[in-house]
Design a protein around this motif. Structure first.
Motif, PDB file in Angstrom:
ATOM      1  N   LEU A 113       0.818  -1.236  -0.109  1.00 21.37           N
ATOM      2  CA  LEU A 113       0.091  -0.053   0.061  1.00 21.37           C
ATOM      3  C   LEU A 113       0.715   1.337   0.175  1.00 21.37           C
ATOM      4  O   LEU A 113       2.066   1.270   0.338  1.00 21.37           O
ATOM      5  N   ASN A 114       0.398   2.274  -0.359  1.00 23.00           N
ATOM      6  CA  ASN A 114       0.795   3.633  -0.567  1.00 23.00           C
ATOM      7  C   ASN A 114       2.485   3.683  -1.046  1.00 23.00           C
ATOM      8  O   ASN A 114       3.060   4.419  -0.408  1.00 23.00           O
ATOM      9  N   GLU A 115       2.506   2.866  -2.065  1.00 27.18           N
ATOM     10  CA  GLU A 115       3.904   3.049  -2.562  1.00 27.18           C
ATOM     11  C   GLU A 115       4.128   4.326  -3.274  1.00 27.18           C
ATOM     12  O   GLU A 115       5.389   4.935  -3.284  1.00 27.18           O
ATOM     13  N   ALA A 116       3.199   4.783  -4.188  1.00 30.24           N
ATOM     14  CA  ALA A 116       3.615   5.988  -5.184  1.00 30.24           C
ATOM     15  C   ALA A 116       3.779   7.383  -4.196  1.00 30.24           C
ATOM     16  O   ALA A 116       4.449   8.072  -4.431  1.00 30.24           O
ATOM     17  N   GLY A 126      13.229   7.758  -4.262  1.00 31.81           N
ATOM     18  CA  GLY A 126      13.566   6.553  -4.356  1.00 31.81           C
ATOM     19  C   GLY A 126      12.894   5.642  -5.238  1.00 31.81           C
ATOM     20  O   GLY A 126      11.667   6.002  -5.879  1.00 31.81           O
ATOM     21  N   GLU A 127      13.168   4.161  -5.266  1.00 33.56           N
ATOM     22  CA  GLU A 127      12.572   3.331  -6.015  1.00 33.56           C
ATOM     23  C   GLU A 127      12.285   2.099  -4.834  1.00 33.56           C
ATOM     24  O   GLU A 127      13.201   1.892  -4.308  1.00 33.56           O
ATOM     25  N   ILE A 128      11.276   1.476  -5.319  1.00 35.58           N
ATOM     26  CA  ILE A 128      10.815   0.401  -4.198  1.00 35.58           C
ATOM     27  C   ILE A 128      11.163  -0.854  -4.840  1.00 35.58           C
ATOM     28  O   ILE A 128      10.979  -0.970  -6.084  1.00 35.58           O
ATOM     29  N   ASP A 151       2.491  -1.625   4.358  1.00 32.05           N
ATOM     30  CA  ASP A 151       2.123   0.119   4.323  1.00 32.05           C
ATOM     31  C   ASP A 151       3.460   0.461   4.183  1.00 32.05           C
ATOM     32  O   ASP A 151       4.258   0.735   4.885  1.00 32.05           O
ATOM     33  N   MET A 152       3.935   1.162   2.980  1.00 25.90           N
ATOM     34  CA  MET A 152       4.957   1.893   2.662  1.00 25.90           C
ATOM     35  C   MET A 152       5.058   3.223   2.957  1.00 25.90           C
ATOM     36  O   MET A 152       5.971   3.773   2.718  1.00 25.90           O
ATOM     37  N   VAL A 161      11.814  -2.807   4.987  1.00 25.93           N
ATOM     38  CA  VAL A 161      10.665  -3.289   5.547  1.00 25.93           C
ATOM     39  C   VAL A 161      10.912  -4.930   5.864  1.00 25.93           C
ATOM     40  O   VAL A 161      11.049  -5.619   5.024  1.00 25.93           O
ATOM     41  N   HIS A 162      10.905  -5.369   7.236  1.00 27.12           N
ATOM     42  CA  HIS A 162      11.041  -6.837   7.625  1.00 27.12           C
ATOM     43  C   HIS A 162       9.706  -7.260   7.726  1.00 27.12           C
ATOM     44  O   HIS A 162       8.854  -6.840   8.323  1.00 27.12           O
TER      45      HIS A 162
END
Length: 203
Positions: A113-116, A126-128, A151-152, A161-162
């Motif tokens: 979620l909420n990547e962009a 940055g890039e995911i 949730d990013m 994120v772990h």
């Protein structure tokens, strides 16, 4: 709204590789096996088109399915699918019986979620990267989630994120964490394009 996943199956008595090939070729059926619980493994066959339609829904992989075998209903999970290497259709399926009140293990997809709009992407450019797309969970059948959210929103460049960061539904455990493996799920890294531009400017 809860979707019910159901399939009809027939008992299969003609066993062996030759029989499986004939089944697939002659009547468009997929050979399969149900195992687990307190019953002996049972060989069954399913209509290929019914199975293909079911598998179009990602949620089918993390749902308890109702399998009607010649009038007897079984609650099962998809445990393994053997697919044709080139064409992708299912050659064989393994189903595991689900017993109410007994914990099960299943692979559940991750929904990011909420990547962009995350801090690392929107503010820091940055890039995911996704390290894994699903996790193995342990829980009672009634607690099995359809998916687990990641949730990013607050993740910054350079952060990872772990599994231990995930918010799990009540009654759900991650198998890897239970074994002491806190695996990386995703991270945000500096954009390669941006990094190259900066190197070029420095030169």
């Amino acid at each position: 709204m809860t979707v019910e996943f159901a399939l009809n199956a027939e008992v299969r008595s003609d066993l062996g590789k030759g029989a499986s090939r004939r089944l697939r070729r002659n009547v468009s059926m997929v050979p399969a096996v149900i195992y687990g619980g307190d019953k002996a493994p049972q060989s069954i066959s399913l209509l290929a088109k019914d199975l293909a339609k079911l598998l179009e829904n990602e949620a089918a992989f993390s749902h308890v399915l109702s399998l009607d075998v010649a009038g007897t209903k079984e609650s099962v999970l998809i445990k393994a699918l053997q697919r044709h290497p080139a064409k992708g259709f299912v050659l064989h399926a393994d189903f595991q019986r689900v017993v109410a009140g007994q914990k099960l293990t299943a692979h559940v997809p991750l929904h990011f979620l909420n990547e962009a709009t995350s801090v690392g992407v929107k503010q820091q450019g940055g890039e995911i990267s996704h390290t894994i797309s699903e996790v193995e969970v342990s829980c009672l059948p009634k607690d099995l989630p359809e998916f687990i959210e990641v949730d990013m929103a607050a993740v910054e460049v350079g952060q990872t994120v772990h599994m231990s960061d995930l918010k799990l539904p009540k009654g759900v455990e991650l198998v890897a964490l239970a074994h002491g493996n806190d695996l990386a799920v995703s991270n945000i890294h500096a954009s390669r394009v941006k990094a190259e531009d900066e190197e070029g400017a420095a030169e």
